[in-house]
Design a protein around this motif. Sequence first.
Motif, short mmCIF file in Angstrom:
data_model
loop_
_atom_site.label_atom_id
_atom_site.label_comp_id
_atom_site.label_asym_id
_atom_site.label_seq_id
_atom_site.Cartn_x
_atom_site.Cartn_y
_atom_site.Cartn_z
N THR A 136 13.73 -0.15 -31.81
CA THR A 136 12.66 -1.08 -32.16
C THR A 136 11.37 -0.27 -32.17
O THR A 136 11.03 0.38 -31.18
CB THR A 136 12.56 -2.20 -31.10
OG1 THR A 136 13.81 -2.89 -31.04
CG2 THR A 136 11.44 -3.16 -31.45
N HIS A 196 1.64 6.07 -38.09
CA HIS A 196 2.33 6.70 -39.20
C HIS A 196 2.17 8.21 -39.14
O HIS A 196 1.34 8.72 -38.39
CB HIS A 196 1.81 6.17 -40.54
CG HIS A 196 0.34 6.42 -40.72
ND1 HIS A 196 -0.61 5.51 -40.32
CD2 HIS A 196 -0.36 7.48 -41.22
CE1 HIS A 196 -1.82 6.00 -40.59
NE2 HIS A 196 -1.69 7.20 -41.11
N LYS A 200 11.87 4.33 -50.26
CA LYS A 200 11.27 3.00 -50.28
C LYS A 200 9.74 3.12 -50.22
O LYS A 200 9.19 3.43 -49.17
CB LYS A 200 11.80 2.21 -49.09
CG LYS A 200 11.36 0.78 -49.03
CD LYS A 200 12.03 0.09 -47.83
CE LYS A 200 11.61 -1.34 -47.70
NZ LYS A 200 12.22 -1.96 -46.50
N GLU A 216 8.62 4.36 -46.39
CA GLU A 216 9.28 4.07 -45.12
C GLU A 216 10.56 4.88 -45.03
O GLU A 216 11.32 4.97 -46.00
CB GLU A 216 9.60 2.57 -45.07
CG GLU A 216 10.10 2.09 -43.74
CD GLU A 216 10.26 0.58 -43.74
OE1 GLU A 216 9.29 -0.12 -43.38
OE2 GLU A 216 11.34 0.11 -44.14
N THR A 256 14.70 4.83 -40.59
CA THR A 256 14.57 4.18 -39.29
C THR A 256 13.50 3.09 -39.33
O THR A 256 13.47 2.21 -38.48
CB THR A 256 14.24 5.22 -38.20
OG1 THR A 256 15.29 6.20 -38.19
CG2 THR A 256 14.14 4.61 -36.82
N GLY A 257 12.62 3.13 -40.32
CA GLY A 257 11.53 2.16 -40.43
C GLY A 257 10.17 2.75 -40.13
O GLY A 257 9.16 2.05 -40.15
N TYR A 258 10.11 4.07 -39.86
CA TYR A 258 8.83 4.72 -39.62
C TYR A 258 8.04 4.80 -40.93
O TYR A 258 8.61 5.04 -41.99
CB TYR A 258 9.02 6.13 -39.07
CG TYR A 258 9.61 6.16 -37.68
CD1 TYR A 258 8.92 5.64 -36.59
CD2 TYR A 258 10.86 6.72 -37.46
CE1 TYR A 258 9.45 5.67 -35.32
CE2 TYR A 258 11.40 6.76 -36.18
CZ TYR A 258 10.70 6.23 -35.12
OH TYR A 258 11.24 6.26 -33.87
N LYS A 259 6.74 4.60 -40.83
CA LYS A 259 5.86 4.67 -42.00
C LYS A 259 5.37 6.11 -42.19
O LYS A 259 5.05 6.80 -41.23
CB LYS A 259 4.65 3.75 -41.83
CG LYS A 259 4.98 2.31 -41.46
CD LYS A 259 5.83 1.62 -42.49
CE LYS A 259 6.08 0.16 -42.17
NZ LYS A 259 7.23 -0.10 -41.35
#
Length: 128
Positions: free
Chosen positions: A67, A74, A95, A114, A117-120
């Motif tokens: 999470t 970022h 993405k 992104e 893992t969802g890191y920007k």
Amino acid sequence: MRLLHAMLRVGDLEASIRFYCEVLGMKLLRREDFPEGRFTLAFVGYGAESEQTAIELTHNWDTSAYTIGDAYGHIAIGVDDIYATCEAISTKGGKVIRAPGAMKHGTTVIAFVEDPTGYKVELIQVGK
């Protein structure tokens, strides 16, 4: 003093290495498994660690997802042609979550992508 690396915990190490290397054009600088600790470290970057900052991808073998807290911001990467870079990232399956354009309240042209893992990752236009 010099900044050596930033560390990100990743749930899928292979997908993360593919993203940073194939989509963002970094190189896998080194990788090491630590069986007793049940983790792997992979360092990626644009040049030798002796000369440039790297990103340390940490994969804890028993953790498949994280999470991302609201304190994380970022990573920023300077690019010469942000429009071509975003197009190439999209073509490679990356993405783009914010298309290139002037930053809010400013004129600097930025975009955001992104990682798996969802890191920007912020792209900042530094060329013409």
